[in-house]
Design an enzyme around this catalytic site. Structure first.
Site, short mmCIF file in Angstrom:
data_model
loop_
_atom_site.label_atom_id
_atom_site.label_comp_id
_atom_site.label_asym_id
_atom_site.label_seq_id
_atom_site.Cartn_x
_atom_site.Cartn_y
_atom_site.Cartn_z
N HIS A 77 37.58 -35.17 -49.52
CA HIS A 77 37.47 -33.95 -50.35
C HIS A 77 38.55 -32.92 -50.08
CE1 HIS A 77 33.47 -34.73 -52.13
NE2 HIS A 77 33.28 -35.40 -51.01
N LYS B 56 34.79 -18.58 -55.87
CA LYS B 56 34.96 -19.77 -55.05
C LYS B 56 35.09 -19.30 -53.60
CE LYS B 56 38.69 -20.57 -57.59
NZ LYS B 56 38.50 -21.95 -57.99
N ARG B 57 35.09 -20.23 -52.65
CA ARG B 57 35.30 -19.82 -51.27
C ARG B 57 36.62 -19.07 -51.14
NH1 ARG B 57 31.52 -21.14 -47.00
NH2 ARG B 57 33.22 -20.83 -45.53
N LYS C 270 43.60 -21.11 -52.27
CA LYS C 270 42.99 -20.81 -53.58
C LYS C 270 43.64 -19.57 -54.23
CE LYS C 270 38.54 -22.91 -52.28
NZ LYS C 270 38.33 -24.02 -53.23
C1 26V Z 1 36.06 -29.16 -43.98
C2 26V Z 1 35.34 -28.92 -42.91
C3 26V Z 1 36.06 -28.93 -41.67
C4 26V Z 1 35.28 -28.29 -40.65
C5 26V Z 1 33.94 -28.88 -40.62
C6 26V Z 1 33.17 -28.48 -41.83
C7 26V Z 1 33.97 -28.71 -42.99
C8 26V Z 1 33.37 -28.71 -44.19
C9 26V Z 1 34.12 -28.95 -45.28
C10 26V Z 1 35.47 -29.17 -45.19
C11 26V Z 1 36.38 -29.45 -46.28
C12 26V Z 1 36.09 -28.73 -47.47
C13 26V Z 1 35.49 -29.74 -48.30
C14 26V Z 1 35.27 -29.24 -49.66
O1 26V Z 1 34.33 -28.53 -49.94
N1 26V Z 1 36.14 -29.70 -50.51
C15 26V Z 1 35.99 -29.43 -51.90
O2 26V Z 1 35.29 -30.52 -52.45
C16 26V Z 1 35.02 -30.33 -53.81
C17 26V Z 1 34.18 -31.49 -54.25
O3 26V Z 1 34.91 -32.66 -54.21
C18 26V Z 1 36.32 -30.22 -54.58
O4 26V Z 1 36.02 -29.97 -55.92
C19 26V Z 1 37.18 -29.10 -54.02
O5 26V Z 1 38.45 -29.08 -54.64
C20 26V Z 1 37.35 -29.28 -52.54
O6 26V Z 1 37.99 -28.15 -51.95
#
Ligand code: 26V
Length: 813
Positions: A357, A545-546, A551
């Site tokens: 992701h 969004k976050r 972004k």
């Molecule tokens: C990274 C980490 C790293 C630290 C541990 C917790 C954690 C949680 C999430 C992430 C990566 C972010 C993942 C995320 O939300 N990505 C998003 O996924 C969406 C669904 O596929 C996508 O539409 C977004 O573009 C993408 O940023």
């Protein structure tokens, strides 16, 4: 309203009975909470009944089942969604009207389940809904965090985090299944003994934690097969209590209990970097082990023979967080089921698939090897063996190329790398948009693609039309139903039948009327919740969004400063229409730069909203606590959707799809799913600007980008950026935003303006100007807006899930 009278009477009866039996109340003296619970329980009964039926069908037809593993599920409120799915919304509304209880009071009584950070968690929730809608069997495994994503408050312009105690009043939807608890083991020593029956593993001196499942039924639209969302809660083993108590070590017992229960205490609010905390690793193994034990148990109970597992089960790993399920299943097959390595690996390599992701390096999980080894000794040994065998395979592909091999290795340089583990073992690895899929192949995982091209695929994300249209925008839903019937709620190819209506004046007038009402609804909400006044006749420009540098909320802020400069300094400058700039975003509590940007947005809001030459033309509002419920009010009210990430960085985006569906036009870069939105809606109906992913990549590799040169040569940029430090924004404290200023022009730890904000500044301004002038000629705008709705069918989560099923899962074959 067409309601089934008999159903209405039955539902009313059930609610009255629930009130009496569960709460000892009547309609007359029930509190709001009693009422919500009684209504919710009446729905839950129906869902659980269907769940029982679904289990039977799975049993009888011996159906293959999907196990979706995710550390996050951003479910949101469930009440209205469930009513819609059960096709009983009108009936419930009739009951409440009959009782004389306002329906929206009921809705607002519900706490939302915010067990996720952003896109990844919300996608998991949309997928469960769509899997059920397609009657595909699935169990989603996750963690029952006691505290979900923090509540955000803005105090003196700054983000303040507060705990989100979402289970305060108990979660009505869940069913505890204590009898299905499993034990999870941490730390200790592992002894390997060869016996005549093969290798015997003994794990001693471990810390045991119990995982207790809570099942939440997730029902899709008119589905007979609800999904189960199984959330695991960590508890201290009962036997342990006894043991310590006997020894009289009462304090130690309490401390151990607390330690065990900490595991599912709180969702980590970071999605931008991975700090190697022990507790996070514990959470991930806790989830992985509980899910795999439960899957194996389920399979054995049903089919007896563990060897048939790959015919009956497939696992999707949602990003790398649940990746420890891979070695955990190896462990279960070898240590508990006594299979040899090759047989076990044969099974494991046929079951797992991985969705990536993000391409942000900081988010690629890698655990310090020593920490990993001491917390999970047996899992470490298994990963080492996987890594060794994998390296041998790589050696054949790249003989002698140690550099490359160590880069691809699962364990190297004292790190255990989760993405590499997934790439080594999983059958399929997918990106979440077409561009993202290509970037994975050509950049992020390039070396892996050379060796395993067949593993790589891309499935563009999707969203559920029920929550993001039927629940959030009932008026537009009704209008669409009037035109093309209600097939679009389930069949993604139907929505385009709306296209001919976008030529009709009457339809466009109604469409415009609904948008205006949704804007009014948002304005009322904002007034009520944070006291801010917004003009419903202005253009609503929304970035929700976050908060993350990639972004580029900062690009929008600088553009607002540019408009402010023109309004206050250039007497001939006119805005064709007034604009309200709405921001909504949470920042990771530890992400200083992101928090500074929130501070900046609020400072700009204060400046702009009070300046006599600006305030009636532009205004800026930061909406507190962006979550699913706020999104449901915000998105239907948007005119312009800001999707302005640095090209190549946003894996897909799903907010972009929600805005499009609700008739906002996108202003965006050629990034993630924006590219596919452009393909669906046509270039006349979207405002695309800025550098492409390739151009960005070229600038990065060539080290040729010089933001300071742009600053020096472009007056607009210089004037906007200078506002950061000239004291205008911070009551004379010119140092407040110096950090942002410096990182744009000079870079702090790394290169200057890493996200190419200034590079895209002029192009963004031009695209925005075009958008404004189209908006000023209203009728054309509404036609474009309606076309966006009509072309959004492709982004249905059913389309996405069908594609996963065809390319990866192969359920119901
Ligand atoms: C990274 C980490 C790293 C630290 C541990 C917790 C954690 C949680 C999430 C992430 C990566 C972010 C993942 C995320 O939300 N990505 C998003 O996924 C969406 C669904 O596929 C996508 O539409 C977004 O573009 C993408 O940023």
């Amino acid at each position: 309203m067409t309601t089934d009278k008999k159903r209405v009477a039955e539902i009313k009866e059930t609610i009255i009975k629930k009130l009496k039996r569960d709460f000892g109340r009547t309609l007359e003296n029930a509190t709001d909470e009693d009422m919500f619970q009684a209504v919710a329980l009446s729905l839950r009964d129906m869902m659980l009944e269907r769940l029982a039926g679904a289990e039977l069908e799975i049993e009888e037809k011996r159906l293959k089942r999907l196990y979706y593993l995710s550390a996050e599920y951003l479910v949101g409120r469930a009440l209205v969604n469930n009513m819609i799915s059960l096709d009983l919304l009108d009936e419930y509304k009739a009951v409440m009207q009959d009782i004389g209880y306002p329906f929206d009071r009921l809705e607002n009584e519900e706490f939302e389940a915010g067990l996720g950070n952003g896109g990844l968690g919300r996608l998991a929730a949309c997928f469960l809904d769509s899997l059920s809608t397609l009657n595909l069997p699935v169990v989603g495994h996750g963690i029952r965090y006691e505290y979900g994503i923090f509540r955000q408050r803005i105090v003196n312009g700054e983000q303040v985090e507060e705990p989100d105690d979402w289970t305060q009043k108990g979660d009505v939807w869940e069913v505890e299944r204590r009898e299905e608890q499993v034990e999870i083991r941490f730390e200790g020593d592992v002894e390997e003994n060869w016996t005549e029956n093969g290798l015997n593993i003994i794990h001693r001196n471990y810390q045991a934690v119990m995982a207790v499942p809570y099942d939440m039924p997730i029902i899709g639209y008119k589905s007979h097969m609800p999904a189960t969302l199984r959330l695991w809660k960590a508890e201290c083993p009962a036997a342990f209590d006894l043991h310590s108590f006997n020894k009289g070590d009462y304090m130690c017992m309490l401390k151990q209990r607390e330690l065990a229960e900490t595991i599912s205490k709180v969702l980590y609010p970071e999605d931008d970097h991975i700090a190697g905390q022990m507790l996070r690793l514990k959470q991930y193994y806790f989830l992985a082990s509980a899910a795999m034990q439960s899957m194996v148990r389920d399979h054995k109970k049903r089919y007896g023979d563990i060897r048939t597992l790959p015919d009956k089960a497939v696992v999707q790993i949602n990003d790398t967080h649940p990746a420890l399920a891979i070695p955990e299943l190896m462990r279960l097959l070898m240590d508990e089921e006594h299979m040899g390595w090759d047989d076990a690996y044969g099974i494991v390599s046929r079951i797992f698939n991985y969705t990536n992701h993000t391409v942000m390096r900081e988010a690629l999980e890698a655990w310090p090897e020593q920490l990993f080894k001491s917390l999970l000794p047996r899992i470490y040994a298994i990963i080492s063996a996987i890594s060794e065998r994998f390296n041998q395979k790589l050696w054949q592909a790249f003989p002698g190329d140690w550099d490359r091999i160590s880069h691809m290795s699962v364990i190297a340089y004292d790190e255990v790398r989760m993405a590499n583990l997934c790439l080594a073992v999983c059958g399929k690895v997918n990106g979440v948009s077409q561009l993202h899929g290509n970037i994975l192949k050509t950049r992020t995982f390039r070396d892996f693609y050379v060796v395993f091209p067949e593993k790589f695929t891309a499935v563009t994300n999707g969203i559920t039309m029920r929550r993001w249209l039927a629940v959030s925008n009932p008026k537009l839903t009704a209008l669409i139903k009037d035109c093309i019937g209600d097939g679009f709620l389930i069949d993604h190819t139907e929505l385009q039948r709306l296209k001919p209506y976008t030529e009709k004046k009457r339809f466009l007038e109604e469409y415009a009327q609904i948008k205006a009402e949704n804007k009014k609804r948002l304005a009322d909400y904002v007034k009520r919740t944070q006291g801010a006044v917004i003009n419903p006749d202005s253009l609503f420009d929304v970035q929700a969004k976050r908060l993350h540098e990639y972004k580029r909320q900062l690009l929008k802020v600088l553009h607002i400063l540019h408009l402010f400069n023109r309004l206050t300094q250039d007497g001939s400058f006119e805005m064709p229409v007034p604009v309200t700039f709405l921001f909504a975003a949470k920042a990771s509590p530890g992400y200083g730069k992101a928090k500074d940007i929130i501070r900046l947005i609020n400072a700009v809001a204060e400046l702009v909203n009070t300046h006599p030459a600006a305030k009636d033309k532009i205004s800026v509002v930061f909406l507190e606590n962006y979550n699913v419920s706020l999104a449901e009010v915000l998105i239907p009210a948007a005119d312009l959707s800001e999707q302005i990430s640095t090209a190549g960085r946003e894996a897909s985006g799903t907010g972009n799809m929600k805005f499009m569906l609700n008739g906002a036009l996108t202003i965006g870069t050629m990034d993630g799913a924006n590219i596919e939105i452009l393909e669906q809606v046509g270039k006349e109906n979207i405002f695309i600007f800025g550098a492409s992913a390739q151009e960005i990549a070229n600038m990065e590799t060539g080290h040729i980008y010089r933001p300071k040169a742009l600053f020096d040569s472009d007056k607009n940029i210089r004037d906007a950026v200078s506002r950061l430090t000239d004291g205008t924004l911070s009551a004379g404290d010119s140092r407040r935003f110096e950090g942002i200023y410096n990182s744009l022009l000079y870079g702090d730890y790394d290169s200057a303006d890493k996200y190419f904000v200034l590079y895209d500044f002029e192009a963004y301004g031009a695209a925005f100007e075009t958008a404004l002038s189209v908006y000023a000629g209203q009728s054309d705008w509404m036609k474009k807006a309606a076309l966006n709705t009509a072309c959004a069918g492709f982004f249905s989560a059913e389309r996405a899930v069908e594609e996963y099923n065809r390319k990866i899962w192969r359920l119901r074959e």
